[in-house]
Design a protein around this motif. Structure first.
Motif, PDB file in Angstrom:
ATOM      1  N   ALA A  15       0.851  -1.185   0.000  1.00 42.05           N
ATOM      2  CA  ALA A  15       0.000   0.000   0.000  1.00 42.05           C
ATOM      3  C   ALA A  15       0.888   1.236   0.000  1.00 42.05           C
ATOM      4  O   ALA A  15       1.974   1.225   0.586  1.00 42.05           O
ATOM      5  CB  ALA A  15      -0.908   0.002   1.227  1.00 42.05           C
ATOM      6  N   PRO A  16       0.482   2.306  -0.670  1.00 48.12           N
ATOM      7  CA  PRO A  16       1.316   3.507  -0.727  1.00 48.12           C
ATOM      8  C   PRO A  16       1.543   4.092   0.658  1.00 48.12           C
ATOM      9  O   PRO A  16       0.655   4.064   1.515  1.00 48.12           O
ATOM     10  CB  PRO A  16       0.511   4.464  -1.617  1.00 48.12           C
ATOM     11  CG  PRO A  16      -0.877   3.933  -1.626  1.00 48.12           C
ATOM     12  CD  PRO A  16      -0.781   2.465  -1.405  1.00 48.12           C
ATOM     13  N   THR A  17       2.740   4.609   0.880  1.00 48.17           N
ATOM     14  CA  THR A  17       3.052   5.228   2.171  1.00 48.17           C
ATOM     15  C   THR A  17       2.814   6.735   2.132  1.00 48.17           C
ATOM     16  O   THR A  17       2.396   7.328   3.122  1.00 48.17           O
ATOM     17  CB  THR A  17       4.518   4.953   2.553  1.00 48.17           C
ATOM     18  OG1 THR A  17       5.368   5.364   1.469  1.00 48.17           O
ATOM     19  CG2 THR A  17       4.740   3.461   2.813  1.00 48.17           C
ATOM     20  N   ASP A  18       3.073   7.350   0.980  1.00 47.38           N
ATOM     21  CA  ASP A  18       2.819   8.780   0.821  1.00 47.38           C
ATOM     22  C   ASP A  18       1.560   8.992  -0.021  1.00 47.38           C
ATOM     23  O   ASP A  18       1.208   8.150  -0.841  1.00 47.38           O
ATOM     24  CB  ASP A  18       4.008   9.466   0.130  1.00 47.38           C
ATOM     25  CG  ASP A  18       5.286   9.354   0.960  1.00 47.38           C
ATOM     26  OD1 ASP A  18       5.180   9.447   2.193  1.00 47.38           O
ATOM     27  OD2 ASP A  18       6.354   9.162   0.363  1.00 47.38           O
ATOM     28  N   LEU A  19       0.913  10.124   0.156  1.00 49.92           N
ATOM     29  CA  LEU A  19      -0.288  10.425  -0.613  1.00 49.92           C
ATOM     30  C   LEU A  19       0.112  10.922  -1.998  1.00 49.92           C
ATOM     31  O   LEU A  19       0.815  11.926  -2.132  1.00 49.92           O
ATOM     32  CB  LEU A  19      -1.136  11.482   0.099  1.00 49.92           C
ATOM     33  CG  LEU A  19      -1.658  11.087   1.494  1.00 49.92           C
ATOM     34  CD1 LEU A  19      -2.603  12.161   2.013  1.00 49.92           C
ATOM     35  CD2 LEU A  19      -2.344   9.743   1.462  1.00 49.92           C
ATOM     36  N   ALA A  20      -0.325  10.205  -3.029  1.00 49.27           N
ATOM     37  CA  ALA A  20       0.022  10.561  -4.397  1.00 49.27           C
ATOM     38  C   ALA A  20      -0.592  11.906  -4.771  1.00 49.27           C
ATOM     39  O   ALA A  20      -1.680  12.254  -4.330  1.00 49.27           O
ATOM     40  CB  ALA A  20      -0.467   9.478  -5.356  1.00 49.27           C
ATOM     41  N   GLU A  21       0.126  12.658  -5.584  1.00 54.24           N
ATOM     42  CA  GLU A  21      -0.362  13.948  -6.062  1.00 54.24           C
ATOM     43  C   GLU A  21      -0.773  13.843  -7.528  1.00 54.24           C
ATOM     44  O   GLU A  21      -0.303  12.976  -8.260  1.00 54.24           O
ATOM     45  CB  GLU A  21       0.715  15.021  -5.895  1.00 54.24           C
ATOM     46  CG  GLU A  21       1.103  15.285  -4.444  1.00 54.24           C
ATOM     47  CD  GLU A  21      -0.048  15.827  -3.602  1.00 54.24           C
ATOM     48  OE1 GLU A  21      -0.947  16.479  -4.188  1.00 54.24           O
ATOM     49  OE2 GLU A  21      -0.048  15.601  -2.381  1.00 54.24           O
ATOM     50  N   GLU A  22      -1.629  14.746  -7.942  1.00 55.41           N
ATOM     51  CA  GLU A  22      -2.073  14.775  -9.335  1.00 55.41           C
ATOM     52  C   GLU A  22      -0.947  15.228 -10.258  1.00 55.41           C
ATOM     53  O   GLU A  22      -0.014  15.905  -9.831  1.00 55.41           O
ATOM     54  CB  GLU A  22      -3.230  15.763  -9.502  1.00 55.41           C
ATOM     55  CG  GLU A  22      -4.464  15.437  -8.716  1.00 55.41           C
ATOM     56  CD  GLU A  22      -5.441  16.594  -8.764  1.00 55.41           C
ATOM     57  OE1 GLU A  22      -5.546  17.243  -9.820  1.00 55.41           O
ATOM     58  OE2 GLU A  22      -6.065  16.862  -7.728  1.00 55.41           O
ATOM     59  N   VAL A  23      -1.086  14.863 -11.519  1.00 52.02           N
ATOM     60  CA  VAL A  23      -0.236  15.426 -12.558  1.00 52.02           C
ATOM     61  C   VAL A  23      -0.769  16.823 -12.869  1.00 52.02           C
ATOM     62  O   VAL A  23      -1.957  17.002 -13.095  1.00 52.02           O
ATOM     63  CB  VAL A  23      -0.266  14.553 -13.836  1.00 52.02           C
ATOM     64  CG1 VAL A  23       0.512  15.222 -14.967  1.00 52.02           C
ATOM     65  CG2 VAL A  23       0.304  13.171 -13.534  1.00 52.02           C
ATOM     66  N   ARG A  24       0.097  17.810 -12.840  1.00 45.92           N
ATOM     67  CA  ARG A  24      -0.318  19.184 -13.132  1.00 45.92           C
ATOM     68  C   ARG A  24       0.604  19.751 -14.211  1.00 45.92           C
ATOM     69  O   ARG A  24       1.755  20.075 -13.944  1.00 45.92           O
ATOM     70  CB  ARG A  24      -0.238  20.057 -11.880  1.00 45.92           C
ATOM     71  CG  ARG A  24      -1.283  19.751 -10.807  1.00 45.92           C
ATOM     72  CD  ARG A  24      -2.669  20.114 -11.285  1.00 45.92           C
ATOM     73  NE  ARG A  24      -3.654  19.946 -10.235  1.00 45.92           N
ATOM     74  CZ  ARG A  24      -4.246  20.950  -9.607  1.00 45.92           C
ATOM     75  NH1 ARG A  24      -3.946  22.198  -9.925  1.00 45.92           N
ATOM     76  NH2 ARG A  24      -5.152  20.727  -8.683  1.00 45.92           N
ATOM     77  N   GLU A  25       0.115  19.846 -15.440  1.00 45.13           N
ATOM     78  CA  GLU A  25       0.898  20.375 -16.542  1.00 45.13           C
ATOM     79  C   GLU A  25       0.058  21.324 -17.383  1.00 45.13           C
ATOM     80  O   GLU A  25      -1.168  21.213 -17.423  1.00 45.13           O
ATOM     81  CB  GLU A  25       1.430  19.241 -17.429  1.00 45.13           C
ATOM     82  CG  GLU A  25       2.468  18.360 -16.749  1.00 45.13           C
ATOM     83  CD  GLU A  25       3.102  17.367 -17.710  1.00 45.13           C
ATOM     84  OE1 GLU A  25       2.843  17.465 -18.923  1.00 45.13           O
ATOM     85  OE2 GLU A  25       3.847  16.507 -17.236  1.00 45.13           O
ATOM     86  N   GLN A  26       0.749  22.242 -18.043  1.00 40.17           N
ATOM     87  CA  GLN A  26       0.068  23.118 -18.992  1.00 40.17           C
ATOM     88  C   GLN A  26      -0.236  22.331 -20.266  1.00 40.17           C
ATOM     89  O   GLN A  26       0.624  21.609 -20.756  1.00 40.17           O
ATOM     90  CB  GLN A  26       0.951  24.317 -19.331  1.00 40.17           C
ATOM     91  CG  GLN A  26       1.166  25.282 -18.176  1.00 40.17           C
ATOM     92  CD  GLN A  26      -0.129  25.942 -17.738  1.00 40.17           C
ATOM     93  OE1 GLN A  26      -0.956  26.307 -18.572  1.00 40.17           O
ATOM     94  NE2 GLN A  26      -0.304  26.110 -16.425  1.00 40.17           N
TER      95      GLN A  26
END
Length: 336
Positions: A4-15
């Motif tokens: 299970a993931p240990t850190d909270l995944a972040e969204e991809v943010r691109e222009q």
């Protein structure tokens, strides 16, 4: 078995400057789905003694973050009752989540059915659908193990919601706003609970972390799809989406964050306690905050106008988008 993931995944943010950069985002999301994914009956050790569900376990007691958990009525209940109410809330959120994702999967497949050969969206939609199937299985397994009569959405709302999978056949952009309207409020609450240390039971924590990790990709796809498509729409379609968006977001956020009626009836929660917990300013701020990222996206896409801003305010989900927010107090911004 995948950890299970240990850190909270972040969204991809691109222009999204052009079609090439948009396809680059989809390629990244496709690779992430191949490299890191979870299966409901492989990666969750359901029979581990530490993960068993006891309705009277005090780890289910609602914390201070929960509006009902703050009330004097709730705190005056026996510990076992507090735990059962807390577990009911968690299980209901999961049941509503899997029902929403059922609608989402059917809509995604309707969208994918008509995609021409060679479109990169096809592959990602099937990755997302597969992941959502596993989410539905792990949510339902959790609900089953509570042995509580959890219903999820009210019957009338369930009937009305059956129109959602057909939206992509009429307006794909509106469908992906519906997607964000269901996914963003859940993601907001889950992240806030985990970051605040409010999740005490290891099974709930494991399920939440898996869900957040994969939903970050799903939210990223919907967001970048809208960034790619909306600027090229006609004025009439943009105007229609601008009016429909606050209606969808206000409706979805309330479904996700409001108290389940069967729980209120089961535990004889007095009407005045429900009003205290879910009709005050703090709860309405929570509803508004839960759609904050989508609201910012709508502003970025130029879909918020002086006319439809009144609708956002009337539905109680308005706040100044980040790009226009001043350094003044939040309440002042809301009143503007």
């Amino acid at each position: 078995m995948t950890e299970a993931p240990t850190d909270l995944a972040e969204e991809v943010r691109e222009q999204v400057k052009d079609r090439g950069s948009y396809h680059g985002v989809i390629d990244r999301l496709n690779k992430a789905s191949v490299d890191k994914h979870w299966e409901a009956y492989v990666d969750i050790p359901w029979d581990d003694p530490e993960l068993q569900i006891d309705p009277n376990d005090p780890r289910w007691i609602l914390g201070e973050m929960d509006q009902l958990g703050r009330t004097e009525w709730y705190r005056s209940q026996p510990v076992e009752v507090q735990a059962q109410i807390g577990l009911w809330r968690v299980a209901t959120a999961m049941k509503i989540g899997l029902q929403f994702e059922n609608l989402l999967k059917r809509g995604l497949l309707n969208y994918a059915y008509w995609l021409p050969n060679g479109r990169p969206e096809f592959r990602y939609v099937y990755h997302e659908t597969t992941e959502e199937c596993h989410h539905g299985m792990m949510f339902q397994e959790f609900v089953n193990r509570t042995k509580m009569p959890i219903r999820g959405m009210p019957r009338a709302l369930t009937t009305l919601a059956q129109v959602a999978p057909w939206i992509p056949l009429v307006n794909t952009e509106l469908f992906f706003i519906f997607v964000l309207g269901g996914e963003d409020p859940i993601d907001y609450v889950q992240r806030k609970n985990l970051k605040g240390g409010h999740i005490k039971h290891p099974l709930e924590e494991m399920i939440m972390k898996i869900h957040i990790a994969e939903e970050a990709r799903h939210i990223s796809f919907a967001r970048h799809y809208l960034k790619h498509r909306v600027p090229n729409l006609s004025k009439g379609r943009r105007r229609a989406i601008g009016i429909a968006s606050p209606l969808i977001l206000g409706w979805m956020a309330r479904i996700m964050l409001s108290p389940p009626g069967p729980m209120v009836k089961r535990f004889n929660i007095p009407p005045e306690v429900v009003r205290e917990a879910y009709k005050d300013g703090a709860h309405m701020d929570e509803v508004s905050d839960s759609v904050g990222k989508v609201r910012d996206l709508m502003a970025e896409l130029g879909l918020i106008t002086p006319v439809n801003r009144r609708l956002w305010k009337a539905l109680g989900i308005w706040d100044e988008p980040k790009a226009r927010r001043t350094s003044g107090p939040r309440r002042a911004a809301k009143a503007a």
